[in-house]
Design an enzyme around this catalytic site. Structure first.
Site, PDB file in Angstrom:
ATOM      1  N   HIS A  20       0.793  -1.265   0.027  1.00 52.42           N
ATOM      2  CA  HIS A  20      -0.031  -0.072   0.034  1.00 52.42           C
ATOM      3  C   HIS A  20       0.982   1.060  -0.104  1.00 52.42           C
ATOM      4  O   HIS A  20       0.697   2.094  -0.791  1.00 52.42           O
ATOM      5  CB  HIS A  20      -0.929  -0.164   0.959  1.00 52.42           C
ATOM      6  CG  HIS A  20      -1.943  -1.234   1.193  1.00 52.42           C
ATOM      7  ND1 HIS A  20      -3.231  -0.826   1.123  1.00 52.42           N
ATOM      8  CD2 HIS A  20      -1.875  -2.269   1.170  1.00 52.42           C
ATOM      9  CE1 HIS A  20      -4.090  -1.834   0.860  1.00 52.42           C
ATOM     10  NE2 HIS A  20      -3.094  -2.855   1.014  1.00 52.42           N
ATOM     11  N   ASP A 119      -6.537   5.310   2.856  1.00 48.61           N
ATOM     12  CA  ASP A 119      -6.547   3.891   2.300  1.00 48.61           C
ATOM     13  C   ASP A 119      -7.733   3.303   2.852  1.00 48.61           C
ATOM     14  O   ASP A 119      -8.915   4.050   3.276  1.00 48.61           O
ATOM     15  CB  ASP A 119      -5.371   3.105   2.633  1.00 48.61           C
ATOM     16  CG  ASP A 119      -4.796   2.125   1.853  1.00 48.61           C
ATOM     17  OD1 ASP A 119      -5.770   1.479   1.221  1.00 48.61           O
ATOM     18  OD2 ASP A 119      -3.524   1.790   2.027  1.00 48.61           O
ATOM     19  N   ALA A 328      16.099  -9.000  -4.398  1.00 53.13           N
ATOM     20  CA  ALA A 328      16.638  -8.632  -5.805  1.00 53.13           C
ATOM     21  C   ALA A 328      16.012  -7.496  -6.403  1.00 53.13           C
ATOM     22  O   ALA A 328      14.851  -7.321  -6.283  1.00 53.13           O
ATOM     23  CB  ALA A 328      16.538 -10.039  -6.482  1.00 53.13           C
ATOM     24  N   GLN A 330      13.847  -6.400  -8.688  1.00 54.97           N
ATOM     25  CA  GLN A 330      12.725  -7.017  -9.387  1.00 54.97           C
ATOM     26  C   GLN A 330      12.495  -6.446 -10.800  1.00 54.97           C
ATOM     27  O   GLN A 330      12.418  -6.663 -11.727  1.00 54.97           O
ATOM     28  CB  GLN A 330      11.498  -7.085  -8.748  1.00 54.97           C
ATOM     29  CG  GLN A 330      10.301  -7.689  -9.427  1.00 54.97           C
ATOM     30  CD  GLN A 330       8.960  -8.010  -8.494  1.00 54.97           C
ATOM     31  OE1 GLN A 330       9.296  -9.043  -7.649  1.00 54.97           O
ATOM     32  NE2 GLN A 330       8.051  -7.702  -8.847  1.00 54.97           N
ATOM     33  N   HIS A 345       3.104 -14.525  -7.495  1.00 54.64           N
ATOM     34  CA  HIS A 345       2.008 -14.566  -6.306  1.00 54.64           C
ATOM     35  C   HIS A 345       0.813 -13.855  -6.791  1.00 54.64           C
ATOM     36  O   HIS A 345      -0.166 -14.018  -5.945  1.00 54.64           O
ATOM     37  CB  HIS A 345       2.447 -14.254  -4.849  1.00 54.64           C
ATOM     38  CG  HIS A 345       2.778 -12.951  -4.802  1.00 54.64           C
ATOM     39  ND1 HIS A 345       3.636 -12.302  -5.811  1.00 54.64           N
ATOM     40  CD2 HIS A 345       2.606 -11.784  -4.078  1.00 54.64           C
ATOM     41  CE1 HIS A 345       3.831 -10.834  -5.166  1.00 54.64           C
ATOM     42  NE2 HIS A 345       3.157 -10.950  -4.081  1.00 54.64           N
ATOM     43  N   SER A 350       2.717  -6.298  -8.449  1.00 49.94           N
ATOM     44  CA  SER A 350       3.730  -7.316  -9.544  1.00 49.94           C
ATOM     45  C   SER A 350       2.996  -7.672 -10.783  1.00 49.94           C
ATOM     46  O   SER A 350       3.492  -7.335 -11.876  1.00 49.94           O
ATOM     47  CB  SER A 350       3.855  -8.583  -8.690  1.00 49.94           C
ATOM     48  OG  SER A 350       4.968  -8.507  -7.706  1.00 49.94           O
ATOM     49  N   GLU A 353       3.476  -4.478 -12.998  1.00 52.41           N
ATOM     50  CA  GLU A 353       4.623  -4.387 -13.289  1.00 52.41           C
ATOM     51  C   GLU A 353       5.146  -5.301 -14.418  1.00 52.41           C
ATOM     52  O   GLU A 353       5.574  -4.857 -15.603  1.00 52.41           O
ATOM     53  CB  GLU A 353       5.755  -4.740 -12.033  1.00 52.41           C
ATOM     54  CG  GLU A 353       7.017  -4.089 -12.226  1.00 52.41           C
ATOM     55  CD  GLU A 353       7.615  -4.144 -10.718  1.00 52.41           C
ATOM     56  OE1 GLU A 353       8.862  -3.783 -11.042  1.00 52.41           O
ATOM     57  OE2 GLU A 353       7.608  -4.966 -10.099  1.00 52.41           O
ATOM     58  N   ASP A 369      -5.809 -10.912  -1.813  1.00 59.82           N
ATOM     59  CA  ASP A 369      -6.715 -10.670  -3.189  1.00 59.82           C
ATOM     60  C   ASP A 369      -5.908 -11.502  -4.387  1.00 59.82           C
ATOM     61  O   ASP A 369      -6.398 -11.425  -5.348  1.00 59.82           O
ATOM     62  CB  ASP A 369      -6.349  -9.054  -3.370  1.00 59.82           C
ATOM     63  CG  ASP A 369      -5.010  -8.674  -3.636  1.00 59.82           C
ATOM     64  OD1 ASP A 369      -4.068  -9.162  -2.998  1.00 59.82           O
ATOM     65  OD2 ASP A 369      -4.981  -7.591  -4.026  1.00 59.82           O
ATOM     66  N   GLN A 370      -4.981 -12.280  -4.019  1.00 57.05           N
ATOM     67  CA  GLN A 370      -4.044 -12.909  -5.295  1.00 57.05           C
ATOM     68  C   GLN A 370      -4.862 -13.840  -5.946  1.00 57.05           C
ATOM     69  O   GLN A 370      -4.746 -14.088  -7.203  1.00 57.05           O
ATOM     70  CB  GLN A 370      -2.863 -13.469  -4.548  1.00 57.05           C
ATOM     71  CG  GLN A 370      -2.144 -12.414  -4.060  1.00 57.05           C
ATOM     72  CD  GLN A 370      -0.780 -13.054  -3.294  1.00 57.05           C
ATOM     73  OE1 GLN A 370      -0.981 -14.188  -2.839  1.00 57.05           O
ATOM     74  NE2 GLN A 370      -0.322 -12.228  -2.114  1.00 57.05           N
TER      75      GLN A 370
END
Length: 451
Positions: A20, A119, A328, A330, A345, A350, A353, A369-370
């Protein structure tokens, strides 16, 4: 929309999780380029890394504001964040967050911002702002499919969600999602907080997505909430050029063929069980696809990589795989020409991205939420999900099969093509969403000043 409005000061107040804070900060950076002054409010433990990494050019336009949570015996200050927080302390963190509302009220009183952007968990924040005649706008760092799915279930229990593409595909997803719906703290369910936060938002709600992939969900969310839903775009962080820590990664990737390698990472706040790690390791090995895998252990866990991975795994894969512990770069890895797939995940940041960089997704959703995000990835056509067995377990054969399909095999050609198309679409759009956000926000602040 140009920046020729008089300078507007915005207090930005995300929930205490990296997933967030990061999009709130990216939105803050975009707004500063358009004549906004940002007060960025969070706990000291969350602000520390921002202070260290925020580029100098933002030092005058983004001011960090500390929110102090009450000191509870089981929640020392280094736990005033979800990062590294033992899961059983999550309700305690939310309770402490609620207890900090008087401190937040003092911050609002002293700063007197023109606008609050908040939020989904702190329903007391917009109340404080609105009581001082300060407009308050909710910003959701999730997507419209997930948000409308949750609000639909909360407001219309027993009524089927109108879009069959979004569903919970197995018992594992159902049980994980049930946890989301039932999650509560301080006597209030998270879903109740979310609905209340949305209701208090001044006319509009900002959301981290873009219309090309979520038009119908944005429209349905608007119908459910009675608010104008304004997408802010993907808000992907620019790669930070600080790679001295792990210089070997880029050298290793430079020696791999174009689009041949899979990047494997499950986010900064989810830790794989030993069983999950084994199945993924054997799946990678069986896929015969070169991989770079970021492995994380909970803070304080005394585990070595060799102990966590199957016996002899690192020797067997040799130069065909690289396992990186901890952190790392990313974005830098995903934009490398050797990367042909992202085993993820499906945390929403992600996923976006991946879209922005044109990398197809091998979806392995874990929680929150995945599972819904993974449905959207498949619906958009830029990834495939690894199916779990009847007991919700990952299986190495399935992991290997989906990696090969997405990265190598002819069957995955359409997925790879779709990822490329999305990248091109996002490049051509530029920052048109941010321009609309500015327009809406300036209008809100002008309205306030007229009253």
């Amino acid at each position: 929309m140009d920046g020729r409005h008089s300078r507007i000061s915005v207090l930005m107040f995300p929930w205490l999780a990296h997933g967030h804070i990061s999009p709130f900060l990216e939105l803050a950076k975009k707004l500063t380029k358009r004549n906004f002054h940002i007060y960025f409010c969070s706990t000291p433990v969350n602000l520390r890394p921002i202070k260290e990494k925020l580029p100098e050019k933002y030092s005058l336009s983004i001011q960090l504001v500390e929110l102090h949570l009450p000191s509870l015996p089981e929640l020392p200050p280094h736990y005033h964040t979800t990062n590294g927080l033992p899961p059983h302390l999550m309700p305690t963190l939310k309770k402490a967050f609620d207890m900090a509302s008087p401190n937040f009220s003092t911050i609002v009183k002293n700063l007197r911002p023109d606008l609050l952007i908040y939020d989904f968990l702190q329903q007391w924040a917009p109340s404080i702002a609105l009581s001082r005649n300060i407009p308050a706008v909710e910003f959701l760092p999730t997507n419209a499919a997930m948000t409308s799915f949750v609000i639909h279930l909360t407001k219309n229990p027993g009524v089927e969600f109108p879009f069959p593409e979004i569903y919970l595909r197995d018992n594992y997803a159902i049980s994980k999602f049930q946890n989301v719906l039932e999650s509560s703290a301080n006597g209030i369910k998270d879903t109740e907080r979310a609905v209340e936060c949305c209701e208090q938002s001044s006319e509009i709600v900002l959301i981290k997505t873009f219309r090309e992939i979520e038009a119908k969900y944005l429209d349905y969310l608007s119908e459910l909430t009675g608010k104008k839903i304004v997408p802010v775009g993907p808000l992907v962080q620019d790669p930070v050029h600080e790679y001295d820590e792990k210089p070997g990664i880029m050298e290793w990737l430079n020696n791999k063929e174009r689009s041949s390698t899979v990047f494997v990472s499950f986010g900064s706040e989810y830790f794989l069980s030993k069983e999950e790690m084994e199945e993924i390791a054997y799946g990678l090995e069986q896929s015969m696809v070169p991989f770079i895998w970021v492995v994380r252990f909970p803070g304080g866990a005394k585990v070595s990589l060799e102990m966590a991975l199957p016996k002899g795994f690192l020797d067997r894969v040799g130069d065909g795989g690289m396992v990186v512990e901890g952190w790392a770069p990313q974005t830098k890895i995903l934009e490398h020409s050797s990367i042909g797939g992202f085993s993820s995940h499906c945390g929403w940041s992600s996923v976006l991205e991946s879209m922005k960089l044109g990398v197809p997704i091998i979806a392995m959703p874990m929680h929150l939420d995945q599972p819904i995000n993974a449905r959207l990835v498949e619906e958009v056509g830029m990834g495939l999900e690894v199916e779990r067995d009847m007991n919700g377990k990952l299986k190495r054969e399935e992991v290997a099969k989906v990696i090969r399909e997405v990265v190598v095999e002819k069957a995955g050609e359409s997925v790879r093509q779709k990822a490329k198309e999305l990248k091109e679409k996002l490049i051509s759009k530029g920052e048109e969403e941010i321009d609309e956000v500015v327009q809406e926000v300036v209008q809100l602040c002008r309205k306030k000043n007229r009253h």
